[in-house]
Structures are given as structure tokens and as C-alpha cells.
Design a protein around this motif. Sequence first.
Motif, PDB file in Angstrom:
ATOM      1  N   ALA A   1       0.846  -1.189   0.000  1.00 15.43           N
ATOM      2  CA  ALA A   1       0.000   0.000   0.000  1.00 15.43           C
ATOM      3  C   ALA A   1       0.880   1.238   0.000  1.00 15.43           C
ATOM      4  O   ALA A   1       1.952   1.260   0.609  1.00 15.43           O
ATOM      5  CB  ALA A   1      -0.930  -0.004   1.207  1.00 15.43           C
ATOM      6  N   SER A   2       0.426   2.279  -0.688  1.00 13.59           N
ATOM      7  CA  SER A   2       1.212   3.511  -0.793  1.00 13.59           C
ATOM      8  C   SER A   2       1.065   4.386   0.439  1.00 13.59           C
ATOM      9  O   SER A   2       1.807   5.351   0.606  1.00 13.59           O
ATOM     10  CB  SER A   2       0.785   4.307  -2.031  1.00 13.59           C
ATOM     11  OG  SER A   2      -0.605   4.544  -2.016  1.00 13.59           O
ATOM     12  N   THR A   3       0.101   4.079   1.312  1.00 11.19           N
ATOM     13  CA  THR A   3      -0.067   4.852   2.533  1.00 11.19           C
ATOM     14  C   THR A   3       0.872   4.318   3.600  1.00 11.19           C
ATOM     15  O   THR A   3       1.572   3.329   3.408  1.00 11.19           O
ATOM     16  CB  THR A   3      -1.523   4.767   3.036  1.00 11.19           C
ATOM     17  OG1 THR A   3      -1.801   3.399   3.391  1.00 11.19           O
ATOM     18  CG2 THR A   3      -2.491   5.204   1.955  1.00 11.19           C
ATOM     19  N   THR A   4       0.880   4.990   4.792  1.00 15.09           N
ATOM     20  CA  THR A   4       1.741   4.562   5.892  1.00 15.09           C
ATOM     21  C   THR A   4       1.044   3.549   6.791  1.00 15.09           C
ATOM     22  O   THR A   4       1.564   3.215   7.854  1.00 15.09           O
ATOM     23  CB  THR A   4       2.160   5.775   6.738  1.00 15.09           C
ATOM     24  OG1 THR A   4       0.982   6.451   7.204  1.00 15.09           O
ATOM     25  CG2 THR A   4       3.018   6.726   5.928  1.00 15.09           C
TER      26      THR A   4
ATOM     27  N   PRO B   1      -6.750  -1.581  -7.726  1.00 17.96           N
ATOM     28  CA  PRO B   1      -7.210  -0.514  -6.834  1.00 17.96           C
ATOM     29  C   PRO B   1      -8.629  -0.061  -7.157  1.00 17.96           C
ATOM     30  O   PRO B   1      -8.972   0.184  -8.321  1.00 17.96           O
ATOM     31  CB  PRO B   1      -6.196   0.610  -7.085  1.00 17.96           C
ATOM     32  CG  PRO B   1      -4.965  -0.080  -7.571  1.00 17.96           C
ATOM     33  CD  PRO B   1      -5.475  -1.238  -8.391  1.00 17.96           C
TER      34      PRO B   1
ATOM     35  N   GLY C   1       0.744   4.363  -9.091  1.00 21.31           N
ATOM     36  CA  GLY C   1      -0.157   5.308  -8.427  1.00 21.31           C
ATOM     37  C   GLY C   1      -0.470   4.904  -7.003  1.00 21.31           C
ATOM     38  O   GLY C   1       0.123   3.993  -6.425  1.00 21.31           O
ATOM     39  N   GLU C   2      -1.428   5.619  -6.428  1.00 19.85           N
ATOM     40  CA  GLU C   2      -1.799   5.399  -5.034  1.00 19.85           C
ATOM     41  C   GLU C   2      -2.476   4.048  -4.865  1.00 19.85           C
ATOM     42  O   GLU C   2      -3.299   3.639  -5.680  1.00 19.85           O
ATOM     43  CB  GLU C   2      -2.729   6.506  -4.544  1.00 19.85           C
ATOM     44  CG  GLU C   2      -2.086   7.894  -4.520  1.00 19.85           C
ATOM     45  CD  GLU C   2      -0.974   7.964  -3.500  1.00 19.85           C
ATOM     46  OE1 GLU C   2      -1.135   7.361  -2.423  1.00 19.85           O
ATOM     47  OE2 GLU C   2       0.054   8.607  -3.779  1.00 19.85           O
ATOM     48  N   ARG C   3      -2.111   3.359  -3.801  1.00 20.86           N
ATOM     49  CA  ARG C   3      -2.689   2.047  -3.522  1.00 20.86           C
ATOM     50  C   ARG C   3      -3.092   2.004  -2.053  1.00 20.86           C
ATOM     51  O   ARG C   3      -2.259   2.198  -1.160  1.00 20.86           O
ATOM     52  CB  ARG C   3      -1.675   0.947  -3.838  1.00 20.86           C
ATOM     53  CG  ARG C   3      -2.079  -0.453  -3.367  1.00 20.86           C
ATOM     54  CD  ARG C   3      -1.093  -1.492  -3.839  1.00 20.86           C
ATOM     55  NE  ARG C   3      -1.171  -1.625  -5.276  1.00 20.86           N
ATOM     56  CZ  ARG C   3      -2.061  -2.356  -5.914  1.00 20.86           C
ATOM     57  NH1 ARG C   3      -2.959  -3.042  -5.220  1.00 20.86           N
ATOM     58  NH2 ARG C   3      -2.081  -2.416  -7.213  1.00 20.86           N
ATOM     59  N   ALA C   4      -4.374   1.752  -1.816  1.00 19.63           N
ATOM     60  CA  ALA C   4      -4.874   1.735  -0.441  1.00 19.63           C
ATOM     61  C   ALA C   4      -4.679   0.381   0.223  1.00 19.63           C
ATOM     62  O   ALA C   4      -4.650   0.292   1.449  1.00 19.63           O
ATOM     63  CB  ALA C   4      -6.361   2.104  -0.427  1.00 19.63           C
TER      64      ALA C   4
ATOM     65  N   ASN D   1      -2.718  -3.646   0.349  1.00 21.33           N
ATOM     66  CA  ASN D   1      -1.637  -4.527  -0.067  1.00 21.33           C
ATOM     67  C   ASN D   1      -2.207  -5.621  -0.957  1.00 21.33           C
ATOM     68  O   ASN D   1      -3.392  -5.944  -0.885  1.00 21.33           O
ATOM     69  CB  ASN D   1      -0.970  -5.151   1.161  1.00 21.33           C
ATOM     70  CG  ASN D   1      -0.475  -4.103   2.140  1.00 21.33           C
ATOM     71  OD1 ASN D   1       0.483  -3.406   1.863  1.00 21.33           O
ATOM     72  ND2 ASN D   1      -1.142  -3.980   3.278  1.00 21.33           N
TER      73      ASN D   1
END
Length: 470
Positions: A268-271, A417, A455-458, A460
Motif C-alpha cells: 500500500a502507498s499509505t503509511t 485498486p 499510483g496510489e494504492r490503499a 496490499n
Amino acid sequence: MPSHLSADRPAAQPPGRGSVDALISQTRRLKGDVDAVRRDAEEDDGPDHPRGRWQRALYDLALHQLNDLDEHLAQLRDGPQPTARTPEPATPPRGSLLSRVGSAEWNLLTDEASWSGELYQILGRDPAAPPLTLDELPSLVLDEDRPKLTAMVTNCLVDARPIDGEFRIARRDGDVRTVHMMGEPVLDTDGSTASMWAVLRDVSELRRSQRVVSETRDSLHHQREAARTEHRLAVELQEAVLPPWRGSLRLPHRGPRTLELAARRLQASTTTLIGGDWYDALELTDGETLLSVGDLTGQGVGVTSNMTMLLGAVRGMAMAGAQPGQLMAWLNQLLDATVQPALGSAVCCRYRPGTRTLMWAQAGHPAPLLFRDGTGRALNAPDGVLLGATSGPVYGQAEETLQVGDLLLLHTDGLVPGHTGTAAANLLLDLAPRLAGNRSAEDCVRTVVEEFGAGERADNACLLAAKVTS
């Protein structure tokens, strides 16, 4: 008390009462605006969220300082209180960060001192007592801060430098306060220092509020760092648990290679902490190959550690000869008997190279996708879960005969995604023309990742590709 800069420069005239009143009105309007913004911001985060505490501390500090600005402007408008021998000044307003500004002047020629009434209050002195001389002033200051005060006064008197610094005082009531002092020398006609004037204010509460802001900011920073650290550890642990490959997998086969394998894990691109998504491939003792993909509920180091246990259990049952349907049933019983982990979904396949037969079962997981001759389809799902009389649920099992050149894709539900289930499967099946031909399993994985991995991935996700080579 005069607050001039030098004897030959006239003191600035105080501003007109009307202009100061206008500043007071502006300050009070600004206080109202800040308070309104603070109330709106409090709805964004919960009361215990570190970012919310940090924001509240900053808003409170800003409002306190605006309250103090209001008080200082009022003091400027009303003028100083009488100096010395006066009744105890009124206590500052509740919640104020700063006392009213006190002032003093020390005449070096006569050794006389003049204090305002506010300064007596700030320093905790009896208003009836005479003001302290410059030599006596350090007696109020904490031992460790006396050199700082001495240096400031010396630089002012000897080198005509302005004073701007803080020191701590011990009041007679035992309270330790932080005082901010600003001052300048007053020169006589021949340029010599005749006296020194200064203004002092109690900044103890201001510094306390600033420490609260700093501590809440540090707490938020440490929480973020802890999350990043746990995320990194989870990633490292997952890399240690999952097969160490991203391209083609070289299984320790004993006969001709019949499957070409490749896989990829997409983070995932988030933390947010990494979850328990896995892929696995294992050549079994009877020459068959075990393929599995799935995910555990939860996230973080704990769930990633539990994935080690799960993969060991799956491999052990497969090595013991369990077919996919039976394996899923046993796995379900195993996980039901433990507090954690909890199985989110899984698909388990067993490939028999002699007949090119794929046997598979699923537990709430996307069906494998089969690509052949430039087209693709999802495999027909096995019969649903049946409730056994004594041994719990029995999972249905399906079979599919593969051909040389077939490509099989196993993936977790977060691969595409923004899409899950049938919608995600259809988008993957649209890649069939690009996955056709003699492309390797690794090339096929790369194509899928290029299409859906940027791109952004919410979420995994894991992807496993198996191509039949013989």
C-alpha cells in the motif's frame, strides 16, 4: 517612569487613546475568529488523537497570547500603575500567559532604583519594600541563571548593548517563575551610560504552553515514527516469510520443469501497516506443486508473524497428501482453535504435471484466472462450503485440465485498486491479448503490475503467475 533611549532623544509620545482602542477591537475580533476555527477543527480528530491534542495546544496558545495582547494594549491605553509604596496590584486575568508588563530604571550616578507596581507583583516583592539595586537584583535569580543576568547587564552598561533574555527567579512564596527582560542603556550628554531602563514580564505560563505544544508535537512525531518502524519490520518479516523471489521461481525440482512461476507483492502507498497477504509455491514429494494465495485479517508485525505459522501449516498438510478441499477444511479447524490469526480468504491449488490437472479450493477468495490463446476466464468455482456433521465445514474442490502455454493467475482481492470481486477479475481478463504468446510468467507479472501497480494504492496485494511449459 521614563522609557527613553538616550538623554538627547525625546521620548516617543504615547499613541492616542482612540488608536489603541481600535487595536483592542481588532484583537478581540481576531480572538473570536480563532476560537471559531478551533471549534471547527476539534470535530476533525477525536479527543485522544495525538494530532488533535497538538492542534488544541496550538489553538490554546494562540488564544492565550491574543488574550495577553488584549491586556497589554489595555495597559498601554490606561498607563502604568503607580510605582512603589502602593497596595498590591490586582491579579492578572485567569488563563493569562503573561503578567502585566513591569518596568524599572536604575540610575548609575545616584545608585537609585525606580520600579513600577507591576514589577513588584512579577518578582513577588512587598510593594512597601524599596526596589532592589542592580547589585541586589541577582539575589532573586536561581544560581544557574545568575551568570546569564550578569552578562546581560554588563554588556548593556559597558558595551551599550540592548538586553533581551530570560532568567528564572525564586519568589518568596517558593514559586519559581521565568522572567523575560528587555532593556537599554540611557546615555548622558557626553555619551557615558547614566542609567539603565528595562521592562520585565512573567513568561512562565507562556513557556509552559509552548512546552505542551512541543511535547504533543513530539508525541505525534514519535507515534508516526513508531508506525513507520512497525511497518518496516512487518515488511522485512514478510519478505523473510514469503518466498524470496519476484521474478521466476526456481523450485528444487527432481524432474523436467513443468511450471514457470513468478510473483509480486504490492505494498500500500499509505503509511498504514502492512497486512497478512501471502503467496506461496512448493514442490511436493510426489512431484506435484502446491500453489496458494490468501490473506489474514489484521495488520502489523503480529499478523505477519502469524503468517509464518499459517504457511508452515499449509505446507505441512500438503506434504502429508491433503488435497485442496481437505486442506482448507483442516486449516479452518486449526485457525478456529486459536485466538489469532483469522483467515480472511484463501485459494489453494495442487498441480499434477503428469496429467496437467489443477485441483483447487477456495475460502471466500477470488477464483484463479486462466489465460489461453489470447482470451481469459475465471475458473468455475467448486461447490460451496458444506457443513459436516462432526468435523466442521467441508470445502468443495474443482478440477481443471491445463494445456501447454496456459497462464494461471492467482491474486488477492486488493490487486486492482478501487475494484474487487467480479469487477476486478474483468479488468484483469481484459489484459488477455497482452498476456498471450510465448511471454514468460515474469513478463506477465510485470504487465499486470505496470497496469495496476502504479499510483496510489490503499491495499496490499499479492500476485502469483504460473505458466505451463510442458
